[in-house]
Motif scaffolding. Structure first.
Motif, PDB file in Angstrom:
ATOM      1  N   ILE A   7      -3.262 -25.542 -18.651  1.00  6.68           N
ATOM      2  CA  ILE A   7      -3.611 -24.421 -17.769  1.00  6.68           C
ATOM      3  C   ILE A   7      -4.964 -23.855 -18.173  1.00  6.68           C
ATOM      4  CG2 ILE A   7      -2.908 -22.127 -16.968  1.00  6.68           C
ATOM      5  CD1 ILE A   7      -0.020 -22.915 -17.878  1.00  6.68           C
ATOM      6  N   ARG A   8      -5.828 -23.595 -17.192  1.00  6.15           N
ATOM      7  CA  ARG A   8      -7.089 -22.901 -17.428  1.00  6.15           C
ATOM      8  C   ARG A   8      -6.941 -21.471 -16.919  1.00  6.15           C
ATOM      9  NH1 ARG A   8     -11.608 -26.459 -16.394  1.00  6.15           N
ATOM     10  NH2 ARG A   8     -11.061 -27.004 -18.530  1.00  6.15           N
ATOM     11  N   ARG A   9      -7.221 -20.528 -17.798  1.00  7.63           N
ATOM     12  CA  ARG A   9      -7.117 -19.096 -17.469  1.00  7.63           C
ATOM     13  C   ARG A   9      -8.085 -18.764 -16.357  1.00  7.63           C
ATOM     14  NH1 ARG A   9      -7.026 -14.000 -16.488  1.00  7.63           N
ATOM     15  NH2 ARG A   9      -6.752 -12.436 -18.095  1.00  7.63           N
ATOM     16  N   GLY A  10      -7.571 -18.141 -15.294  1.00  4.68           N
ATOM     17  CA  GLY A  10      -8.390 -17.755 -14.149  1.00  4.68           C
ATOM     18  C   GLY A  10      -9.048 -16.417 -14.345  1.00  4.68           C
ATOM     19  N   SER A  35       4.321 -17.329 -21.131  1.00  8.32           N
ATOM     20  CA  SER A  35       3.045 -17.945 -20.753  1.00  8.32           C
ATOM     21  C   SER A  35       2.137 -16.922 -20.093  1.00  8.32           C
ATOM     22  CB  SER A  35       3.272 -19.119 -19.793  1.00  8.32           C
ATOM     23  OG  SER A  35       3.990 -20.137 -20.414  1.00  8.32           O
ATOM     24  N   ARG A  36       2.698 -16.130 -19.202  1.00 14.69           N
ATOM     25  CA  ARG A  36       1.921 -15.093 -18.514  1.00 14.69           C
ATOM     26  C   ARG A  36       1.324 -14.104 -19.522  1.00 14.69           C
ATOM     27  NH1 ARG A  36       5.122 -13.320 -13.849  1.00 14.69           N
ATOM     28  NH2 ARG A  36       3.822 -14.696 -12.628  1.00 14.69           N
ATOM     29  N   LYS A  37       2.125 -13.688 -20.490  1.00 19.85           N
ATOM     30  CA  LYS A  37       1.650 -12.746 -21.508  1.00 19.85           C
ATOM     31  C   LYS A  37       0.542 -13.374 -22.354  1.00 19.85           C
ATOM     32  CE  LYS A  37       3.232  -9.670 -25.139  1.00 19.85           C
ATOM     33  NZ  LYS A  37       4.381  -9.146 -25.875  1.00 19.85           N
ATOM     34  N   LYS A  38       0.733 -14.622 -22.766  1.00 21.84           N
ATOM     35  CA  LYS A  38      -0.269 -15.325 -23.575  1.00 21.84           C
ATOM     36  C   LYS A  38      -1.571 -15.469 -22.802  1.00 21.84           C
ATOM     37  CE  LYS A  38      -1.140 -18.085 -27.200  1.00 21.84           C
ATOM     38  NZ  LYS A  38      -1.081 -17.644 -28.581  1.00 21.84           N
ATOM     39  N   LEU A  39      -1.483 -15.878 -21.535  1.00 24.56           N
ATOM     40  CA  LEU A  39      -2.677 -16.046 -20.708  1.00 24.56           C
ATOM     41  C   LEU A  39      -3.407 -14.727 -20.484  1.00 24.56           C
ATOM     42  CD1 LEU A  39      -1.193 -18.613 -18.225  1.00 24.56           C
ATOM     43  CD2 LEU A  39      -3.285 -18.995 -19.562  1.00 24.56           C
ATOM     44  N   SER A  40      -2.666 -13.636 -20.376  1.00 22.95           N
ATOM     45  CA  SER A  40      -3.314 -12.337 -20.141  1.00 22.95           C
ATOM     46  C   SER A  40      -4.164 -11.902 -21.333  1.00 22.95           C
ATOM     47  CB  SER A  40      -2.272 -11.265 -19.804  1.00 22.95           C
ATOM     48  OG  SER A  40      -1.521 -10.928 -20.951  1.00 22.95           O
ATOM     49  N   PRO A  69       3.847 -23.958 -12.317  1.00 24.28           N
ATOM     50  CA  PRO A  69       2.853 -24.087 -11.245  1.00 24.28           C
ATOM     51  C   PRO A  69       2.850 -22.878 -10.294  1.00 24.28           C
ATOM     52  CG  PRO A  69       3.993 -26.154 -11.530  1.00 24.28           C
ATOM     53  CD  PRO A  69       4.716 -25.141 -12.376  1.00 24.28           C
ATOM     54  N   HIS A  70       4.031 -22.343 -10.008  1.00 23.40           N
ATOM     55  CA  HIS A  70       4.125 -21.162  -9.142  1.00 23.40           C
ATOM     56  C   HIS A  70       3.427 -19.962  -9.787  1.00 23.40           C
ATOM     57  CE1 HIS A  70       5.746 -18.544  -6.059  1.00 23.40           C
ATOM     58  NE2 HIS A  70       6.180 -17.739  -7.011  1.00 23.40           N
ATOM     59  N   MET A  71       3.647 -19.751 -11.094  1.00 19.61           N
ATOM     60  CA  MET A  71       2.991 -18.663 -11.810  1.00 19.61           C
ATOM     61  C   MET A  71       1.471 -18.831 -11.760  1.00 19.61           C
ATOM     62  SD  MET A  71       2.603 -17.928 -15.855  1.00 19.61           S
ATOM     63  CE  MET A  71       1.633 -19.414 -15.874  1.00 19.61           C
ATOM     64  N   CYS A  72       1.000 -20.054 -11.944  1.00 20.62           N
ATOM     65  CA  CYS A  72      -0.446 -20.303 -11.907  1.00 20.62           C
ATOM     66  C   CYS A  72      -1.033 -19.932 -10.543  1.00 20.62           C
ATOM     67  CB  CYS A  72      -0.747 -21.765 -12.237  1.00 20.62           C
ATOM     68  SG  CYS A  72      -0.467 -22.192 -13.959  1.00 20.62           S
ATOM     69  N   ARG A  73      -0.360 -20.329  -9.477  1.00 22.95           N
ATOM     70  CA  ARG A  73      -0.831 -19.983  -8.129  1.00 22.95           C
ATOM     71  C   ARG A  73      -0.830 -18.474  -7.918  1.00 22.95           C
ATOM     72  NH1 ARG A  73       2.299 -24.447  -6.883  1.00 22.95           N
ATOM     73  NH2 ARG A  73       4.038 -23.144  -6.222  1.00 22.95           N
ATOM     74  N   GLU A  74       0.239 -17.805  -8.334  1.00 22.89           N
ATOM     75  CA  GLU A  74       0.345 -16.354  -8.148  1.00 22.89           C
ATOM     76  C   GLU A  74      -0.710 -15.587  -8.931  1.00 22.89           C
ATOM     77  OE1 GLU A  74       4.265 -15.071  -9.296  1.00 22.89           O
ATOM     78  OE2 GLU A  74       4.905 -15.002  -7.203  1.00 22.89           O
ATOM     79  N   ASP A  75      -0.995 -16.045 -10.158  1.00 30.82           N
ATOM     80  CA  ASP A  75      -1.861 -15.287 -11.065  1.00 30.82           C
ATOM     81  C   ASP A  75      -3.312 -15.750 -11.052  1.00 30.82           C
ATOM     82  OD1 ASP A  75       0.522 -14.059 -11.665  1.00 30.82           O
ATOM     83  OD2 ASP A  75       0.627 -14.795 -13.729  1.00 30.82           O
TER      84      ASP A  75
END
Length: 77
Positions: free
Chosen positions: A74-77, A23-28, A50-56
């Motif tokens: 998830i909305r990309r920040g 998920s992190r790779k896709k969002l990046s 949810p933890h990944m979303c808060r961190e990133d």
């Protein structure tokens, strides 16, 4: 709640930590403000995503319990 999404990412069958890592790779690779739906069957994803979303710095719009796991909006920040 009906959300428009830019991508659906099927991570069913993957175990921790793969749903978060993928998920992190896709969002990046996405643009800020784009939406991603992540579908998982890993029971730990309800804690990890949810933890990944808060961190990133992403916005977790909604978490839905599905028949076999969870769906995260998830909305990309």
């Amino acid at each position: 709640m009906t959300l428009a999404t830019d991508a659906v990412f099927d991570l069913k069958g993957l175990k921790c930590p793969l749903p978060v890592l993928r998920s992190r790779k896709k969002l990046s690779a996405m643009l800020s403000g784009e939406d991603l739906v992540v579908e998982t069957t890993d029971p730990l994803a309800v804690i990890d995503i949810p933890h990944m979303c808060r961190e990133d710095g992403h916005i977790l719009l909604e978490t839905i319990k599905t028949e076999d796991g969870h769906r995260f909006y998830i909305r990309r920040g």
